[in-house]
Design an enzyme around this catalytic site. Structure first.
Site, PDB file in Angstrom:
ATOM      1  N   GLY A 187       0.810   4.038  -2.761  1.00 18.97           N
ATOM      2  CA  GLY A 187      -0.369   4.905  -2.858  1.00 18.97           C
ATOM      3  C   GLY A 187      -0.637   5.696  -1.593  1.00 18.97           C
ATOM      4  N   HIS A 188       0.025   5.337  -0.495  1.00 19.77           N
ATOM      5  CA  HIS A 188      -0.272   5.985   0.790  1.00 19.77           C
ATOM      6  C   HIS A 188       1.035   6.451   1.431  1.00 19.77           C
ATOM      7  CE1 HIS A 188      -1.776   6.556   4.918  1.00 19.77           C
ATOM      8  NE2 HIS A 188      -2.977   6.592   4.401  1.00 19.77           N
ATOM      9  N   PHE A 189       1.665   7.545   0.996  1.00 20.39           N
ATOM     10  CA  PHE A 189       1.215   8.358  -0.136  1.00 20.39           C
ATOM     11  C   PHE A 189       2.353   8.401  -1.160  1.00 20.39           C
ATOM     12  CE2 PHE A 189      -1.021   9.796   3.634  1.00 20.39           C
ATOM     13  CZ  PHE A 189      -2.331   9.864   3.206  1.00 20.39           C
ATOM     14  N   PHE A 232       0.816  -1.232   0.000  1.00 17.33           N
ATOM     15  CA  PHE A 232       0.000   0.000   0.000  1.00 17.33           C
ATOM     16  C   PHE A 232       0.842   1.271   0.000  1.00 17.33           C
ATOM     17  CE2 PHE A 232       1.123  -0.065   4.342  1.00 17.33           C
ATOM     18  CZ  PHE A 232       0.868  -1.339   4.825  1.00 17.33           C
ATOM     19  N   VAL A 284       3.467   6.436   4.462  1.00 20.55           N
ATOM     20  CA  VAL A 284       3.024   6.496   5.859  1.00 20.55           C
ATOM     21  C   VAL A 284       2.110   5.294   6.095  1.00 20.55           C
ATOM     22  CG1 VAL A 284       1.706   7.803   7.578  1.00 20.55           C
ATOM     23  CG2 VAL A 284       3.096   9.026   5.897  1.00 20.55           C
TER      24      VAL A 284
END
Lengths: 144, 87
Positions: free
Chosen positions: A46-48, A43, A53
């Site tokens: 995409g985060h971020f 993830f 984070v």
């Protein structure tokens, strides 16, 4: 019991196991575990973008999974639990790749099918997240 | 209806605060069933109330049967607390 066997008692599987090692487990009382945060987590892109984070909800998930182990999750599906409530959760610092989360949960009370916990997640002895959550044993939603 | 005692009021304020109810204490009738009808609290609310009553008044509610008995209404909570010496 070996660490792998303990974690395997969770009904969760790849890619959704958020406890890496159990450090201390008193069934029905409390648990301490660790979760290593690696940049390879799927993830993070995409985060971020450019600023990885760890999503706070996944810290809550880590604590809830440790709560399940404190309740004696058998992995059989017959006594699976679900997250029924989170309460007073605060995120106090960002958790980033390279951090090691120390997860601590205490079982405050069980009444019937519901168990209330207090939990915190620490990085370098600093509280990254803390709050209360309730797990409910719900055979109807057991996996498999 | 008997005049409101401080303990009644404290219990009502606790329920409202911990369960985030959009009510004022005078809207809660002492004898009203908390888990059906007007309020419709559920088992998760019950557990939260047990934890907060135990912490606030230093009492113990040992199992689900006792919890159900104690948490029927504000009246039954107050009766339980009084039996355990809470004023």
């Amino acid at each position: 019991m070996e660490n792998r066997e303990i974690i395997d008692r969770l009904p969760h599987a790849f890619p959704f196991v958020f406890v890496d090692r159990v450090l201390h487990l008193e069934e029905g009382v409390r648990g301490i575990a660790l979760k290593n945060v690696t940049v390879n987590e799927r993830f993070f892109p995409g985060h971020f973008p450019g600023n990885p984070v760890l999503p706070g909800v996944l810290i809550v998930e880590s604590l809830a999974q440790l709560g399940g182990l404190v309740l004696g999750a058998s992995g059989s599906g017959e006594d699976a639990w679900v997250l029924a409530e989170i309460r007073n959760v605060r995120f106090r610092r960002p958790v980033v790749p390279g951090d090691q989360l120390i997860l601590k949960v205490e079982l405050d009370k069980t009444l019937g099918q519901a168990s209330r916990f207090s939990g915190k997640a620490l990085v370098d002895d600093e509280v990254a997240a803390e709050g209360e959550f309730t797990l409910s044993r719900t055979p109807e939603v057991a996996p498999g | 209806m008997a005049g409101e005692t401080p303990l009644n009021l404290r219990v009502k304020e606790l329920i409202i605060e911990r369960l985030g109810l959009k009510l004022t204490p005078e809207k809660i009738v002492d004898a009203a069933n908390l888990f059906g009808g007007d309020f419709g609290l559920d088992s998760i609310d019950a557990l939260e109330l047990v934890v907060v009553l135990e912490n606030r008044f230093k009492v113990k509610i040992t199992d689900q049967a006792e919890g159900e008995r104690v948490l029927q209404s504000v009246d039954s909570i107050v009766r339980f607390l009084r039996e355990r010496g809470v004023e």
